[in-house]
Design a protein around this motif. Structure first.
Motif, PDB file in Angstrom:
ATOM      1  N   SER A  25       0.828  -1.205   0.000  1.00 38.70           N
ATOM      2  CA  SER A  25       0.000   0.000   0.000  1.00 38.70           C
ATOM      3  C   SER A  25       0.861   1.253   0.000  1.00 38.70           C
ATOM      4  O   SER A  25       0.546   2.233  -0.679  1.00 38.70           O
ATOM      5  N   THR A  26       1.943   1.209   0.752  1.00 42.07           N
ATOM      6  CA  THR A  26       2.840   2.366   0.794  1.00 42.07           C
ATOM      7  C   THR A  26       3.396   2.643  -0.602  1.00 42.07           C
ATOM      8  O   THR A  26       3.424   3.786  -1.053  1.00 42.07           O
ATOM      9  N   LEU A  27       3.797   1.575  -1.295  1.00 44.56           N
ATOM     10  CA  LEU A  27       4.296   1.736  -2.656  1.00 44.56           C
ATOM     11  C   LEU A  27       3.216   2.343  -3.552  1.00 44.56           C
ATOM     12  O   LEU A  27       3.463   3.303  -4.280  1.00 44.56           O
ATOM     13  N   GLY A  28       2.005   1.779  -3.468  1.00 46.46           N
ATOM     14  CA  GLY A  28       0.915   2.274  -4.303  1.00 46.46           C
ATOM     15  C   GLY A  28       0.633   3.740  -4.057  1.00 46.46           C
ATOM     16  O   GLY A  28       0.551   4.539  -4.981  1.00 46.46           O
ATOM     17  N   ARG A  29       0.515   4.092  -2.783  1.00 44.28           N
ATOM     18  CA  ARG A  29       0.174   5.470  -2.453  1.00 44.28           C
ATOM     19  C   ARG A  29       1.299   6.435  -2.801  1.00 44.28           C
ATOM     20  O   ARG A  29       1.069   7.622  -3.008  1.00 44.28           O
ATOM     21  N   THR A  30       2.511   5.916  -2.833  1.00 45.17           N
ATOM     22  CA  THR A  30       3.631   6.771  -3.249  1.00 45.17           C
ATOM     23  C   THR A  30       3.608   6.966  -4.767  1.00 45.17           C
ATOM     24  O   THR A  30       3.862   8.061  -5.263  1.00 45.17           O
ATOM     25  N   LEU A  31       3.265   5.896  -5.497  1.00 45.94           N
ATOM     26  CA  LEU A  31       3.218   5.993  -6.958  1.00 45.94           C
ATOM     27  C   LEU A  31       2.252   7.078  -7.419  1.00 45.94           C
ATOM     28  O   LEU A  31       2.531   7.801  -8.361  1.00 45.94           O
ATOM     29  N   ILE A  32       1.082   7.157  -6.759  1.00 45.80           N
ATOM     30  CA  ILE A  32       0.137   8.193  -7.180  1.00 45.80           C
ATOM     31  C   ILE A  32       0.279   9.444  -6.313  1.00 45.80           C
ATOM     32  O   ILE A  32      -0.590  10.307  -6.302  1.00 45.80           O
ATOM     33  N   ARG A  33       1.373   9.516  -5.588  1.00 46.33           N
ATOM     34  CA  ARG A  33       1.772  10.694  -4.861  1.00 46.33           C
ATOM     35  C   ARG A  33       0.750  11.147  -3.814  1.00 46.33           C
ATOM     36  O   ARG A  33       0.476  12.335  -3.661  1.00 46.33           O
ATOM     37  N   LEU A  34       0.187  10.143  -3.098  1.00 46.12           N
ATOM     38  CA  LEU A  34      -0.505  10.476  -1.856  1.00 46.12           C
ATOM     39  C   LEU A  34       0.537  10.605  -0.764  1.00 46.12           C
ATOM     40  O   LEU A  34       0.310  11.204   0.269  1.00 46.12           O
ATOM     41  N   LEU A  35       1.694   9.974  -0.998  1.00 41.38           N
ATOM     42  CA  LEU A  35       2.833  10.091  -0.089  1.00 41.38           C
ATOM     43  C   LEU A  35       4.003  10.661  -0.866  1.00 41.38           C
ATOM     44  O   LEU A  35       4.097  10.480  -2.082  1.00 41.38           O
ATOM     45  N   GLU A  36       4.892  11.339  -0.162  1.00 39.27           N
ATOM     46  CA  GLU A  36       6.081  11.856  -0.823  1.00 39.27           C
ATOM     47  C   GLU A  36       7.260  10.948  -0.487  1.00 39.27           C
ATOM     48  O   GLU A  36       7.485  10.621   0.678  1.00 39.27           O
ATOM     49  N   PRO A  37       8.009  10.533  -1.513  1.00 37.24           N
ATOM     50  CA  PRO A  37       9.148   9.653  -1.254  1.00 37.24           C
ATOM     51  C   PRO A  37      10.236  10.372  -0.449  1.00 37.24           C
ATOM     52  O   PRO A  37      10.338  11.593  -0.493  1.00 37.24           O
ATOM     53  N   THR A  38      11.002   9.587   0.282  1.00 36.47           N
ATOM     54  CA  THR A  38      12.153  10.156   0.991  1.00 36.47           C
ATOM     55  C   THR A  38      13.356  10.195   0.069  1.00 36.47           C
ATOM     56  O   THR A  38      14.275  10.994   0.270  1.00 36.47           O
ATOM     57  N   GLY A  39      13.396   9.303  -0.909  1.00 37.76           N
ATOM     58  CA  GLY A  39      14.521   9.294  -1.826  1.00 37.76           C
ATOM     59  C   GLY A  39      14.155   8.628  -3.135  1.00 37.76           C
ATOM     60  O   GLY A  39      13.112   7.989  -3.242  1.00 37.76           O
ATOM     61  N   GLY A  40      14.996   8.787  -4.140  1.00 38.45           N
ATOM     62  CA  GLY A  40      14.743   8.180  -5.435  1.00 38.45           C
ATOM     63  C   GLY A  40      13.879   9.052  -6.311  1.00 38.45           C
ATOM     64  O   GLY A  40      13.589  10.200  -5.964  1.00 38.45           O
ATOM     65  N   THR A  41      13.471   8.528  -7.457  1.00 36.41           N
ATOM     66  CA  THR A  41      12.621   9.317  -8.363  1.00 36.41           C
ATOM     67  C   THR A  41      11.471   8.479  -8.881  1.00 36.41           C
ATOM     68  O   THR A  41      11.564   7.255  -9.020  1.00 36.41           O
ATOM     69  N   ILE A  42      10.360   9.176  -9.148  1.00 38.11           N
ATOM     70  CA  ILE A  42       9.230   8.573  -9.850  1.00 38.11           C
ATOM     71  C   ILE A  42       8.997   9.409 -11.099  1.00 38.11           C
ATOM     72  O   ILE A  42       8.838  10.627 -11.005  1.00 38.11           O
ATOM     73  N   ARG A  43       9.025   8.783 -12.240  1.00 43.39           N
ATOM     74  CA  ARG A  43       8.682   9.489 -13.478  1.00 43.39           C
ATOM     75  C   ARG A  43       7.364   8.963 -14.006  1.00 43.39           C
ATOM     76  O   ARG A  43       7.177   7.756 -14.094  1.00 43.39           O
ATOM     77  N   PHE A  44       6.480   9.894 -14.328  1.00 45.12           N
ATOM     78  CA  PHE A  44       5.220   9.514 -14.951  1.00 45.12           C
ATOM     79  C   PHE A  44       5.231  10.098 -16.351  1.00 45.12           C
ATOM     80  O   PHE A  44       5.320  11.312 -16.510  1.00 45.12           O
ATOM     81  N   ASP A  45       5.189   9.222 -17.356  1.00 46.13           N
ATOM     82  CA  ASP A  45       5.241   9.664 -18.742  1.00 46.13           C
ATOM     83  C   ASP A  45       6.454  10.587 -18.961  1.00 46.13           C
ATOM     84  O   ASP A  45       6.347  11.641 -19.593  1.00 46.13           O
ATOM     85  N   GLY A  46       7.556  10.225 -18.372  1.00 41.22           N
ATOM     86  CA  GLY A  46       8.790  10.976 -18.576  1.00 41.22           C
ATOM     87  C   GLY A  46       8.971  12.168 -17.651  1.00 41.22           C
ATOM     88  O   GLY A  46      10.055  12.730 -17.561  1.00 41.22           O
ATOM     89  N   ARG A  47       7.914  12.532 -16.937  1.00 47.27           N
ATOM     90  CA  ARG A  47       7.992  13.724 -16.086  1.00 47.27           C
ATOM     91  C   ARG A  47       8.297  13.326 -14.646  1.00 47.27           C
ATOM     92  O   ARG A  47       7.671  12.410 -14.104  1.00 47.27           O
ATOM     93  N   ASP A  48       9.252  13.996 -14.054  1.00 48.51           N
ATOM     94  CA  ASP A  48       9.626  13.705 -12.672  1.00 48.51           C
ATOM     95  C   ASP A  48       8.553  14.256 -11.731  1.00 48.51           C
ATOM     96  O   ASP A  48       8.368  15.465 -11.628  1.00 48.51           O
ATOM     97  N   ILE A  49       7.839  13.375 -11.046  1.00 49.65           N
ATOM     98  CA  ILE A  49       6.781  13.835 -10.134  1.00 49.65           C
ATOM     99  C   ILE A  49       7.150  13.578  -8.676  1.00 49.65           C
ATOM    100  O   ILE A  49       6.330  13.726  -7.780  1.00 49.65           O
ATOM    101  N   THR A  50       8.405  13.207  -8.443  1.00 53.60           N
ATOM    102  CA  THR A  50       8.807  12.758  -7.103  1.00 53.60           C
ATOM    103  C   THR A  50       8.448  13.754  -6.002  1.00 53.60           C
ATOM    104  O   THR A  50       7.901  13.370  -4.971  1.00 53.60           O
ATOM    105  N   HIS A  51       8.768  15.022  -6.238  1.00 52.66           N
ATOM    106  CA  HIS A  51       8.564  15.983  -5.151  1.00 52.66           C
ATOM    107  C   HIS A  51       7.627  17.122  -5.543  1.00 52.66           C
ATOM    108  O   HIS A  51       7.647  18.181  -4.913  1.00 52.66           O
TER     109      HIS A  51
END
Ligand SMILES: Nc1ncnc2c1ncn2[C@@H]1O[C@H](COP(=O)(O)OP(=O)(O)O)[C@@H](O)[C@H]1O
Ligand SMILES: [Mg+2]
Lengths: 269, 292
Positions: free
Chosen positions: A58-84
């Motif tokens: 669940s933590t992974l899922g909620r981080t993927l759709i940015r209900l949570l903010e990651p502490t490290g690393g990057t998430i790209r959605f369609d090439g766009r960095d949405i991590t922070h």
């Protein structure tokens, strides 16, 4: 760029303050929940995320759709960095990723009618033909249009979960995250909701991340499987490979532990 | 796949419950409506001038006692003032305090509680700390101190009630907002991209509103009592304006010669306070489509 995955995750870390271990004075220690995950979700894939309870699904899922903010690393959605990205910057992206929740009672505002529940996000994003879209979404999930005027408590569990699905697909998103969406339902509603989801993925060309602890469900629905153990990926491969030649010991354990019905006798048809 | 049958939903027992709740809501609502009408129409419906003294007709008994004078339905006090008229005019003060103090208390306390419960973090720490410190003061002492500083009067009473009782709303609504904030429909609104402030007002507030309404009604009852107590100890508005608390204080002195001077305002006070609390509970239940 057809080759680029819809979602690319690199070295994703999430840690939360562990308030149970907080000393009287000073900071609570950090609890590492996701410990550096890297994976892609290709367009059109249906990725199953499995793992024991507390493995961080669940933590992974909620981080993927940015209900949570990651502490490290990057998430790209369609090439766009949405991590922070903050909420305001995320807003335009929100339309493209949706979520279906585990508990359909708690995920529907008890004070809104079905039409309001489905239309809310549409209005928020300034979409046109809101009423028509609500009807279409209800058609898609196989509920009568007359349900527009019902309140959630006037629906059965399976019907509520369909409303949750209708709300997600009404936005015509590219990516949907489904977190244990059938585990609260009785067996026959489970089968119906899964059939529905299977059909929607085909018809709408969705990319789906499907979190579950039930391997038989994953086997039926998913093209890829990702196995999570204590915040780490221990296996990530095509479904057939995972089931036929599990690489990690933990995966074999999961496969052994769960009584697998014969997938050919599709028990939920 | 089996089609869902449109007309087929779970039966719910709401109709039955509604009927049972009906009586309580009607009785309390009826009494409150009566008091409200009396307060609004006091100049036209009160049979006598509430301030007119007539020592010749002091301590007249109520209408059913044989040799009483007509026109003074609930009797007169020792100064010959009509008890019914004074109760009717006293309703004005009681209701003004109830509505103004109740609404202000509910608004301020609920707003702070909502913010603390939904936003958490430093806002919650600040507000919760404030509530803790506030509640360390003994409320009655606090009220008397405040009125001593502000000087007696309607405004002072209202301010005292708000200042003392906002914590009741803040605490309860904070807890409710926290519960609601953990629900997935809130996460869902966030996934849809709804701004935080709007989630609080459009998603969470409607779900804590029944609790606010019930507390508000209770608070109105409390305000009526507080006003009566302060009038009783002569800290309320000027003594020539009729108030229920003032009447009770005066009636207490002559209770053996003229019980009606004490008993009728006491009944009015009791019924009003009871009705406010019952009305709130009844409304809360009816307000709720889910009937938790
Ligand atoms: N708010 C939180 N504070 C502290 N620990 C949490 C919190 N949420 C989840 N966890 C912990 O993180 C781990 C992963 O939780 P979760 O992602 O919900 O697992 P899963 O969905 O796989 O069951 C668990 O060990 C859980 O106890
Ligand atoms: Mg979970």
């Amino acid at each position: 760029m057809p080759d680029e995955p819809l979602i690319r995750v690199e070295n994703l870390r999430v840690s939360l303050a562990d308030m149970t271990q907080k000393p009287l004075i000073g900071r609570a220690p950090r609890l590492e929940i996701l410990k550096g995950l890297s994976f892609d979700i290709p367009r059109g894939a249906v990725v199953g995320i499995v793992g024991g309870s507390g493995s961080g699904k669940s933590t992974l899922g909620r981080t993927l759709i940015r209900l949570l903010e990651p502490t490290g690393g990057t998430i790209r959605f369609d090439g766009r960095d949405i991590t922070h990205l903050d909420e305001a910057a995320l807003r335009p992206m929100r339309r493209r990723m949706q979520m279906i929740f585990q508990d359909p009672m708690s995920s529907l505002n008890p004070r809104r009618r079905v039409a309001g529940i489905i239309a809310g996000p549409l209005r928020l994003h300034g979409l046109d033909r809101v009423s028509a879209r609500v009807d279409e979404a209800l058609d898609h999930v196989g509920l009568p249009r007359a349900f527009r005027n019902r309140y959630p408590h006037e629906l059965s569990g399976g019907q509520r979960q369909r409303i949750g699905i209708a709300r997600a697909i009404a936005m015509a998103p590219e990516f949907i995250l489904a977190d244990e969406i059938v585990s609260g339902l009785d067996v026959s509603s489970q089968a119906q909701v899964l059939n529905l989801l299977e059909r929607l993925v085909k018809d709408l060309g969705l990319t789906l991340a499907f979190i579950s602890h039930d391997l038989s469900v994953i086997r039926r629905l998913c093209t890829r499987v990702m196995v999570l153990q204590q915040g780490e990926i221990v296996e990530n491969a095509a479904t057939a490979d995972v089931f036929d030649h599990p690489q990690a010991a933990y995966t074999r354990e999961l496969l052994d532990a769960i009584p697998l019905p014969d997938p050919d006798q599709a028990n939920w048809a | 796949m089996p089609r869902s049958i449109p007309g087929c939903v779970m039966l719910d027992g709401r109709a039955a419950i509604r009927r049972r709740l009906g009586l309580r809501l009607w009785l309390s609502g009826g009494w409150l409506a009566l008091v409200l009408l009396a307060a609004l129409l006091a100049p036209w419906i009160s049979p006598q001038d509430p301030l007119a003294q007539d020592l010749m007709s002091g301590r007249l008994p109520p209408f059913w006692v044989p040799q009483t004078e007509p026109g003074f339905w609930l009797g007169t006090d020792s100064l010959g003032r009509d008890v019914l008229s004074r109760i009717i005019w006293g309703a004005r003060v009681a209701l003004i305090v109830a509505f103004v103090a109740g609404t202000l208390t509910a608004t301020i306390g609920s707003a702070l509680g909502l913010i603390a419960g939904y936003f958490r973090g430093w806002a919650d720490r600040l507000i919760s700390r404030l509530v803790d410190i506030w509640m360390a003061f003994p409320p009655v002492l606090f009220a008397i101190l405040l009125i001593a500083v502000l000087g007696p009067g309607l405004m002072s009473i209202i301010i005292a009630i708000v200042v003392i009782d906002w914590t009741r709303f803040a605490r309860v609504i904070r807890a409710e907002a926290m519960n609601q904030g953990a629900m997935d429909y809130v996460a869902s609104a966030q996934v849809a991209g709804m701004p935080r402030g709007r989630i609080m007002l459009a998603e969470i507030l409607p779900n804590v509103l029944p609790t606010i309404v019930a507390l508000l009604s209770l608070e109105m009852g409390i305000s009526v009592i507080v006003e009566a107590i302060l009038s009783f100890v002569n800290l309320s508005i000027s003594t020539d304006q009729p108030t229920w608390g003032g009447m009770i204080a005066e009636g207490r002195i002559s209770v053996h010669q003229a019980w009606w001077v004490l008993v009728f305002p006491l009944i009015a006070l009791f019924l009003t306070v009871l009705s406010f609390s019952q009305f709130g509970e009844g409304l809360k239940d009816r307000f709720d489509p889910v009937l938790r």
